[in-house]
Design a protein around this motif. Structure first.
Motif, mmCIF file in Angstrom:
data_model
loop_
_atom_site.group_PDB
_atom_site.id
_atom_site.type_symbol
_atom_site.label_atom_id
_atom_site.label_comp_id
_atom_site.label_asym_id
_atom_site.label_seq_id
_atom_site.Cartn_x
_atom_site.Cartn_y
_atom_site.Cartn_z
ATOM 1 N N UNK A 1 14.720 -1.782 -16.188
ATOM 2 C CA UNK A 1 13.773 -0.704 -16.518
ATOM 3 C C UNK A 1 12.338 -1.174 -16.299
ATOM 4 N N UNK A 2 12.060 -2.421 -16.744
ATOM 5 C CA UNK A 2 10.698 -2.941 -16.580
ATOM 6 C C UNK A 2 10.338 -3.049 -15.107
ATOM 7 N N UNK A 3 11.257 -3.614 -14.323
ATOM 8 C CA UNK A 3 10.933 -3.788 -12.913
ATOM 9 C C UNK A 3 10.801 -2.451 -12.204
ATOM 10 N N UNK A 4 11.660 -1.511 -12.596
ATOM 11 C CA UNK A 4 11.598 -0.185 -11.985
ATOM 12 C C UNK A 4 10.265 0.486 -12.305
ATOM 13 N N UNK A 5 9.862 0.450 -13.565
ATOM 14 C CA UNK A 5 8.583 1.069 -13.943
ATOM 15 C C UNK A 5 7.429 0.438 -13.186
ATOM 16 N N UNK A 6 7.477 -0.895 -13.123
ATOM 17 C CA UNK A 6 6.374 -1.618 -12.489
ATOM 18 C C UNK A 6 6.253 -1.258 -11.013
ATOM 19 N N UNK A 7 7.387 -1.322 -10.292
ATOM 20 C CA UNK A 7 7.285 -1.055 -8.849
ATOM 21 C C UNK A 7 6.968 0.408 -8.602
ATOM 22 N N UNK A 8 7.567 1.296 -9.408
ATOM 23 C CA UNK A 8 7.321 2.719 -9.188
ATOM 24 C C UNK A 8 5.853 3.059 -9.403
ATOM 25 N N UNK A 9 5.251 2.508 -10.476
ATOM 26 C CA UNK A 9 3.850 2.865 -10.714
ATOM 27 C C UNK A 9 2.934 2.221 -9.682
ATOM 28 N N UNK A 10 3.272 1.010 -9.226
ATOM 29 C CA UNK A 10 2.459 0.417 -8.177
ATOM 30 C C UNK A 10 2.481 1.245 -6.916
ATOM 31 N N UNK A 11 3.685 1.673 -6.527
ATOM 32 C CA UNK A 11 3.806 2.476 -5.308
ATOM 33 C C UNK A 11 3.113 3.819 -5.483
ATOM 34 N N UNK A 12 3.245 4.398 -6.686
ATOM 35 C CA UNK A 12 2.615 5.699 -6.908
ATOM 36 C C UNK A 12 1.106 5.599 -6.798
ATOM 37 N N UNK A 13 0.541 4.476 -7.287
ATOM 38 C CA UNK A 13 -0.902 4.284 -7.184
ATOM 39 C C UNK A 13 -1.331 4.269 -5.717
ATOM 40 N N UNK A 14 -0.599 3.511 -4.908
ATOM 41 C CA UNK A 14 -0.969 3.443 -3.488
ATOM 42 C C UNK A 14 -0.812 4.806 -2.829
ATOM 43 N N UNK A 15 0.247 5.539 -3.197
ATOM 44 C CA UNK A 15 0.451 6.837 -2.559
ATOM 45 C C UNK A 15 -0.610 7.842 -2.969
ATOM 46 N N UNK A 16 -1.101 7.745 -4.217
ATOM 47 C CA UNK A 16 -2.213 8.633 -4.612
ATOM 48 C C UNK A 16 -3.443 8.330 -3.768
ATOM 49 N N UNK A 17 -3.677 7.022 -3.529
ATOM 50 C CA UNK A 17 -4.787 6.664 -2.653
ATOM 51 C C UNK A 17 -4.602 7.215 -1.256
ATOM 52 N N UNK A 18 -3.370 7.106 -0.745
ATOM 53 C CA UNK A 18 -3.095 7.604 0.606
ATOM 54 C C UNK A 18 -3.202 9.115 0.672
ATOM 55 N N UNK A 19 -2.910 9.805 -0.433
ATOM 56 C CA UNK A 19 -3.026 11.265 -0.438
ATOM 57 C C UNK A 19 -4.469 11.671 -0.198
ATOM 58 N N UNK A 20 -5.422 10.899 -0.795
ATOM 59 C CA UNK A 20 -6.828 11.175 -0.507
ATOM 60 C C UNK A 20 -7.135 11.023 0.966
ATOM 61 N N UNK A 21 -6.551 9.979 1.565
ATOM 62 C CA UNK A 21 -6.766 9.735 2.990
ATOM 63 C C UNK A 21 -6.209 10.879 3.833
ATOM 64 N N UNK A 22 -5.047 11.391 3.429
ATOM 65 C CA UNK A 22 -4.394 12.443 4.217
ATOM 66 C C UNK A 22 -5.076 13.784 4.044
ATOM 67 N N UNK A 23 -5.436 14.117 2.781
ATOM 68 C CA UNK A 23 -5.884 15.480 2.515
ATOM 69 C C UNK A 23 -7.378 15.659 2.728
ATOM 70 N N UNK A 24 -8.171 14.585 2.555
ATOM 71 C CA UNK A 24 -9.618 14.742 2.651
ATOM 72 C C UNK A 24 -10.193 14.140 3.922
ATOM 73 N N UNK A 25 -9.394 13.402 4.653
ATOM 74 C CA UNK A 25 -9.905 12.822 5.885
ATOM 75 C C UNK A 25 -10.223 11.348 5.722
ATOM 76 N N UNK A 26 -10.667 10.758 6.809
ATOM 77 C CA UNK A 26 -11.000 9.346 6.792
ATOM 78 C C UNK A 26 -12.125 9.081 5.794
#
Lengths: 232, 112
Positions: free
Chosen positions: A155-180
Protein backbone atom coordinates in the motif's frame (compact mmCIF):
# COMPACT_ATOMS: atom_id res chain seq x y z
CA UNK A 1 54.82 29.95 17.21
CA UNK A 2 55.19 31.60 13.81
CA UNK A 3 52.46 29.26 12.56
CA UNK A 4 49.93 30.53 15.10
CA UNK A 5 50.89 34.09 14.29
CA UNK A 6 50.26 33.46 10.59
CA UNK A 7 46.93 31.79 11.34
CA UNK A 8 45.89 34.78 13.44
CA UNK A 9 46.95 37.14 10.65
CA UNK A 10 44.94 35.21 8.07
CA UNK A 11 41.89 35.22 10.34
CA UNK A 12 42.15 38.95 10.95
CA UNK A 13 42.56 39.56 7.23
CA UNK A 14 39.48 37.53 6.41
CA UNK A 15 37.53 39.31 9.11
CA UNK A 16 38.59 42.66 7.62
CA UNK A 17 37.53 41.47 4.15
CA UNK A 18 34.08 40.44 5.34
CA UNK A 19 33.55 43.38 7.70
CA UNK A 20 31.80 45.58 5.08
CA UNK A 21 29.27 42.83 4.47
CA UNK A 22 28.28 42.95 8.10
CA UNK A 23 28.40 46.70 8.70
CA UNK A 24 26.76 47.80 5.48
CA UNK A 25 23.82 45.43 5.81
CA UNK A 26 20.56 47.06 6.65
CA UNK A 27 17.15 45.50 6.94
CA UNK A 28 15.14 46.41 3.85
CA UNK A 29 11.97 48.38 4.39
CA UNK A 30 10.18 47.12 1.30
CA UNK A 31 10.24 44.07 -0.91
CA UNK A 32 12.56 43.91 -3.88
CA UNK A 33 10.99 43.67 -7.33
CA UNK A 34 11.16 39.89 -7.63
CA UNK A 35 9.54 39.30 -4.25
CA UNK A 36 6.84 41.90 -4.92
CA UNK A 37 6.08 40.17 -8.21
CA UNK A 38 5.75 36.87 -6.41
CA UNK A 39 3.48 38.21 -3.69
CA UNK A 40 1.13 40.29 -5.85
CA UNK A 41 1.37 37.98 -8.86
CA UNK A 42 0.16 35.08 -6.79
CA UNK A 43 -3.03 36.98 -6.07
CA UNK A 44 -3.45 38.41 -9.56
CA UNK A 45 -2.45 35.47 -11.78
CA UNK A 46 -3.23 32.47 -9.65
CA UNK A 47 -6.01 33.61 -7.33
CA UNK A 48 -4.05 32.23 -4.39
CA UNK A 49 -3.63 34.03 -1.04
CA UNK A 50 -0.54 32.17 0.14
CA UNK A 51 2.49 33.56 -1.68
CA UNK A 52 4.87 30.95 -0.28
CA UNK A 53 2.79 28.16 -1.81
CA UNK A 54 2.66 29.97 -5.13
CA UNK A 55 6.46 30.14 -5.11
CA UNK A 56 6.88 26.50 -4.11
CA UNK A 57 4.30 24.96 -6.42
CA UNK A 58 4.13 27.29 -9.39
CA UNK A 59 6.90 29.81 -9.87
CA UNK A 60 9.57 27.39 -8.72
CA UNK A 61 7.71 24.19 -9.48
CA UNK A 62 10.69 22.57 -11.13
CA UNK A 63 12.67 22.92 -7.89
CA UNK A 64 9.90 21.13 -6.06
CA UNK A 65 9.83 18.36 -8.64
CA UNK A 66 13.58 17.93 -8.19
CA UNK A 67 13.17 17.98 -4.45
CA UNK A 68 10.57 15.23 -4.53
CA UNK A 69 13.06 13.22 -6.55
CA UNK A 70 15.79 13.80 -3.95
CA UNK A 71 13.38 12.71 -1.25
CA UNK A 72 12.58 9.55 -3.19
CA UNK A 73 16.31 8.82 -3.60
CA UNK A 74 16.96 9.31 0.11
CA UNK A 75 14.13 6.94 0.98
CA UNK A 76 15.43 4.40 -1.48
CA UNK A 77 18.85 4.76 0.12
CA UNK A 78 17.46 4.09 3.59
CA UNK A 79 15.69 1.02 2.25
CA UNK A 80 18.90 -0.11 0.61
CA UNK A 81 21.04 0.25 3.72
CA UNK A 82 18.56 -1.29 6.09
CA UNK A 83 17.43 -4.62 4.79
CA UNK A 84 14.02 -5.69 5.91
CA UNK A 85 13.94 -9.07 7.53
CA UNK A 86 11.22 -11.36 6.34
CA UNK A 87 10.34 -12.69 9.74
CA UNK A 88 9.76 -9.58 11.72
CA UNK A 89 10.34 -10.65 15.27
CA UNK A 90 9.29 -7.58 17.03
CA UNK A 91 11.72 -6.47 19.71
CA UNK A 92 9.42 -3.62 20.52
CA UNK A 93 8.19 -3.35 24.02
CA UNK A 94 4.61 -2.88 25.05
CA UNK A 95 3.53 0.70 25.00
CA UNK A 96 2.40 1.88 28.37
CA UNK A 97 -1.30 2.21 29.04
CA UNK A 98 -1.18 5.99 28.78
CA UNK A 99 0.64 5.84 25.44
CA UNK A 100 -1.79 3.25 24.06
CA UNK A 101 -4.93 5.13 25.03
CA UNK A 102 -3.43 8.40 23.91
CA UNK A 103 -2.46 6.94 20.55
CA UNK A 104 -5.92 5.46 20.01
CA UNK A 105 -7.45 8.84 20.61
CA UNK A 106 -4.88 11.02 18.86
CA UNK A 107 -3.78 9.07 15.78
CA UNK A 108 -6.99 9.59 13.75
CA UNK A 109 -7.05 13.25 14.72
CA UNK A 110 -3.41 13.70 13.68
CA UNK A 111 -4.09 12.01 10.34
CA UNK A 112 -7.08 14.29 9.81
CA UNK A 113 -4.97 17.31 10.72
CA UNK A 114 -2.28 16.28 8.24
CA UNK A 115 -4.85 15.95 5.48
CA UNK A 116 -6.24 19.37 6.42
CA UNK A 117 -2.77 20.91 6.23
CA UNK A 118 -1.98 19.62 2.78
CA UNK A 119 -5.36 20.28 1.21
CA UNK A 120 -5.41 23.86 2.50
CA UNK A 121 -1.83 24.64 1.53
CA UNK A 122 -2.86 27.38 -0.89
CA UNK A 123 -4.94 29.22 1.71
CA UNK A 124 -3.18 28.85 5.06
CA UNK A 125 0.40 28.26 6.19
CA UNK A 126 1.44 24.72 5.54
CA UNK A 127 1.23 22.56 2.47
CA UNK A 128 2.29 19.20 1.17
CA UNK A 129 5.60 18.83 2.93
CA UNK A 130 4.54 19.69 6.49
CA UNK A 131 1.25 17.84 5.99
CA UNK A 132 3.06 14.70 4.88
CA UNK A 133 5.37 14.82 7.86
CA UNK A 134 2.39 15.25 10.20
CA UNK A 135 0.79 12.15 8.60
CA UNK A 136 3.99 10.19 9.18
CA UNK A 137 4.10 11.34 12.80
CA UNK A 138 0.70 9.70 13.36
CA UNK A 139 2.15 6.42 12.09
CA UNK A 140 5.17 6.89 14.35
CA UNK A 141 2.82 7.24 17.32
CA UNK A 142 1.03 4.02 16.34
CA UNK A 143 4.35 2.20 15.90
CA UNK A 144 5.45 3.22 19.37
CA UNK A 145 2.16 2.47 21.06
CA UNK A 146 1.19 -0.88 19.58
CA UNK A 147 3.52 -3.81 19.59
CA UNK A 148 2.10 -5.57 16.56
CA UNK A 149 1.33 -2.62 14.36
CA UNK A 150 2.82 -3.03 10.89
CA UNK A 151 2.44 -1.26 7.60
CA UNK A 152 1.38 -2.88 4.41
CA UNK A 153 4.40 -2.28 2.22
CA UNK A 154 2.49 -2.70 -1.00
CA UNK A 155 0.00 0.00 0.00
CA UNK A 156 2.82 2.39 0.90
CA UNK A 157 4.71 1.77 -2.30
CA UNK A 158 1.55 2.01 -4.37
CA UNK A 159 0.57 5.34 -2.81
CA UNK A 160 4.05 6.70 -3.23
CA UNK A 161 4.48 5.79 -6.89
CA UNK A 162 0.92 6.75 -7.79
CA UNK A 163 1.20 10.21 -6.26
CA UNK A 164 4.61 10.80 -7.81
CA UNK A 165 3.31 9.89 -11.24
CA UNK A 166 0.17 11.95 -10.73
CA UNK A 167 2.28 14.99 -9.87
CA UNK A 168 4.26 14.65 -13.09
CA UNK A 169 1.10 14.12 -15.12
CA UNK A 170 -0.50 17.25 -13.66
CA UNK A 171 2.59 19.13 -14.78
CA UNK A 172 2.34 17.58 -18.23
CA UNK A 173 -1.35 18.51 -18.43
CA UNK A 174 -0.30 22.16 -18.19
CA UNK A 175 2.12 21.56 -21.03
CA UNK A 176 -0.56 19.91 -23.16
CA UNK A 177 -3.49 22.21 -22.47
CA UNK A 178 -1.80 25.62 -22.22
CA UNK A 179 1.06 25.24 -24.64
CA UNK A 180 4.81 25.35 -24.34
CA UNK A 181 6.41 27.18 -21.38
CA UNK A 182 3.56 26.04 -19.19
CA UNK A 183 4.98 22.92 -17.60
CA UNK A 184 3.65 22.68 -14.01
CA UNK A 185 1.32 25.61 -14.67
CA UNK A 186 -1.78 24.96 -12.52
CA UNK A 187 -4.06 27.25 -14.48
CA UNK A 188 -5.48 24.52 -16.71
CA UNK A 189 -8.08 23.96 -14.02
CA UNK A 190 -10.61 26.61 -13.15
CA UNK A 191 -9.15 29.28 -10.89
CA UNK A 192 -12.31 29.32 -8.86
CA UNK A 193 -13.42 31.75 -6.20
CA UNK A 194 -10.96 33.65 -4.02
CA UNK A 195 -10.25 31.91 -0.74
CA UNK A 196 -12.27 28.76 -1.36
CA UNK A 197 -10.91 25.23 -1.06
CA UNK A 198 -11.28 24.42 -4.75
CA UNK A 199 -9.52 27.43 -6.16
CA UNK A 200 -6.11 28.37 -7.54
CA UNK A 201 -6.30 25.83 -10.33
CA UNK A 202 -4.52 22.55 -9.81
CA UNK A 203 -2.54 23.69 -6.76
CA UNK A 204 -4.63 21.82 -4.15
CA UNK A 205 -4.34 18.67 -6.28
CA UNK A 206 -0.57 19.02 -6.61
CA UNK A 207 -0.13 19.66 -2.91
CA UNK A 208 -2.36 16.74 -1.99
CA UNK A 209 -0.26 14.41 -4.11
CA UNK A 210 2.94 15.84 -2.65
CA UNK A 211 1.52 15.39 0.84
CA UNK A 212 0.58 11.76 0.16
CA UNK A 213 3.98 11.12 -1.34
CA UNK A 214 5.92 12.67 1.53
CA UNK A 215 3.71 10.95 4.10
CA UNK A 216 4.09 7.51 2.58
CA UNK A 217 7.82 7.94 2.07
CA UNK A 218 8.38 9.06 5.63
CA UNK A 219 6.23 6.19 6.95
CA UNK A 220 8.22 3.71 4.88
CA UNK A 221 11.42 5.22 6.24
CA UNK A 222 10.20 4.88 9.83
CA UNK A 223 9.26 1.29 9.13
CA UNK A 224 12.72 0.47 7.74
CA UNK A 225 14.40 2.15 10.68
CA UNK A 226 12.39 0.32 13.31
CA UNK A 227 12.40 -3.13 11.72
CA UNK A 228 16.18 -3.11 11.36
CA UNK A 229 17.12 -1.51 14.63
CA UNK A 230 18.22 -4.63 16.50
CA UNK A 231 21.48 -6.53 16.33
CA UNK A 232 22.02 -9.57 14.14
CA UNK B 1 22.77 42.39 12.76
CA UNK B 2 23.34 40.65 16.09
CA UNK B 3 21.06 37.88 14.83
CA UNK B 4 23.37 37.16 11.90
CA UNK B 5 26.28 36.89 14.32
CA UNK B 6 24.26 34.47 16.45
CA UNK B 7 23.51 32.40 13.33
CA UNK B 8 27.22 32.24 12.67
CA UNK B 9 27.86 31.18 16.28
CA UNK B 10 25.27 28.42 15.92
CA UNK B 11 26.95 27.27 12.71
CA UNK B 12 30.30 27.18 14.49
CA UNK B 13 28.82 25.10 17.32
CA UNK B 14 27.67 22.58 14.73
CA UNK B 15 31.07 22.65 13.03
CA UNK B 16 32.74 22.03 16.39
CA UNK B 17 30.55 18.97 16.85
CA UNK B 18 31.36 17.64 13.39
CA UNK B 19 35.11 18.13 13.71
CA UNK B 20 35.85 17.27 17.30
CA UNK B 21 33.35 14.62 18.30
CA UNK B 22 34.19 10.94 17.97
CA UNK B 23 30.70 9.54 18.23
CA UNK B 24 28.90 9.19 14.89
CA UNK B 25 25.52 10.13 16.34
CA UNK B 26 26.98 13.30 17.81
CA UNK B 27 28.54 14.14 14.44
CA UNK B 28 25.13 13.80 12.83
CA UNK B 29 23.64 16.06 15.51
CA UNK B 30 26.36 18.60 14.72
CA UNK B 31 25.44 18.46 11.04
CA UNK B 32 21.81 19.05 11.97
CA UNK B 33 22.74 22.12 14.04
CA UNK B 34 24.70 23.51 11.09
CA UNK B 35 21.68 22.94 8.85
CA UNK B 36 19.35 24.74 11.23
CA UNK B 37 21.67 27.73 11.46
CA UNK B 38 21.58 28.00 7.67
CA UNK B 39 17.77 27.85 7.66
CA UNK B 40 17.66 30.61 10.26
CA UNK B 41 20.08 32.69 8.21
CA UNK B 42 18.02 32.31 5.02
CA UNK B 43 14.83 33.28 6.80
CA UNK B 44 16.53 36.34 8.30
CA UNK B 45 17.74 37.43 4.84
CA UNK B 46 14.12 37.60 3.68
CA UNK B 47 12.97 39.77 6.56
CA UNK B 48 11.48 43.15 5.76
CA UNK B 49 11.14 45.73 8.52
CA UNK B 50 7.73 45.32 10.14
CA UNK B 51 6.82 42.54 7.71
CA UNK B 52 4.16 39.91 8.22
CA UNK B 53 3.55 36.48 6.67
CA UNK B 54 3.09 36.72 2.90
CA UNK B 55 -0.51 35.54 2.93
CA UNK B 56 -2.97 38.01 1.50
CA UNK B 57 -5.94 38.17 3.80
CA UNK B 58 -9.40 39.64 3.58
CA UNK B 59 -9.67 40.33 7.27
CA UNK B 60 -6.34 41.78 8.34
CA UNK B 61 -4.35 44.71 7.13
CA UNK B 62 -2.15 43.68 4.23
CA UNK B 63 0.90 45.47 5.52
CA UNK B 64 4.43 44.99 4.29
CA UNK B 65 5.11 41.34 3.57
CA UNK B 66 8.33 39.46 4.12
CA UNK B 67 10.07 37.91 1.12
CA UNK B 68 8.36 34.58 0.27
CA UNK B 69 11.27 33.15 -1.70
CA UNK B 70 13.62 32.25 1.20
CA UNK B 71 10.65 30.81 3.07
CA UNK B 72 9.83 28.54 0.13
CA UNK B 73 13.48 27.49 -0.10
CA UNK B 74 13.65 26.70 3.60
CA UNK B 75 10.35 24.82 3.49
CA UNK B 76 11.78 22.41 0.95
CA UNK B 77 15.22 22.38 2.59
CA UNK B 78 13.76 21.20 5.91
CA UNK B 79 12.19 18.14 4.33
CA UNK B 80 15.34 17.39 2.35
CA UNK B 81 17.31 17.76 5.57
CA UNK B 82 15.02 15.29 7.31
CA UNK B 83 15.49 12.76 4.50
CA UNK B 84 19.27 13.14 4.40
CA UNK B 85 19.48 12.81 8.18
CA UNK B 86 17.49 9.58 7.98
CA UNK B 87 19.94 8.37 5.33
CA UNK B 88 22.91 9.32 7.54
CA UNK B 89 21.39 7.52 10.51
CA UNK B 90 20.80 4.39 8.45
CA UNK B 91 24.47 4.45 7.39
CA UNK B 92 25.38 4.86 11.06
CA UNK B 93 23.24 1.83 11.95
CA UNK B 94 25.02 -0.23 9.30
CA UNK B 95 28.42 0.86 10.60
CA UNK B 96 27.38 0.00 14.14
CA UNK B 97 26.38 -3.47 13.03
CA UNK B 98 29.70 -3.97 11.31
CA UNK B 99 32.04 -2.57 13.96
CA UNK B 100 29.98 -2.84 17.11
CA UNK B 101 30.70 0.75 18.07
CA UNK B 102 29.87 4.33 17.09
CA UNK B 103 33.43 5.51 17.75
CA UNK B 104 34.99 6.65 14.48
CA UNK B 105 38.52 6.04 15.74
CA UNK B 106 37.79 2.32 15.83
CA UNK B 107 36.45 2.19 12.27
CA UNK B 108 39.86 1.92 10.72
CA UNK B 109 39.95 -1.01 8.36
CA UNK B 110 39.28 -0.41 4.71
CA UNK B 111 37.93 -3.87 3.97
CA UNK B 112 34.37 -2.62 4.03
Amino acid sequence: MIKYLLIALVLIGMGWLFLPLATEYFTPTQLNNLAANYVYGSAADLNMPNAVTSVVVTYRGLDTLGEVTVLFLATAGVGFFLKRKNSIKSKRRHGSEILKSGADLLAPLIILFGIYIFTHGHLTPGGGFPGGVVLASAFLLLLMAQEHFTFSHSVIQFTESLSGIAYVFIGLAGLLLLGLNHFLDPRWLNLGQWGKLFSAGAVPLIYSFIGLKVGSEMSGMLDSLQSDGGDE
Amino acid sequence: MILFVLCFVLFMIGLYGVILQRNLIKIIIGLAIMEYSVYLFLILIGYVKGGTVPIISDFFENGPFVDPLPQALVLTAIVIGLATKALLLSVAIRLYKHYGTFDIRKMNNLKG
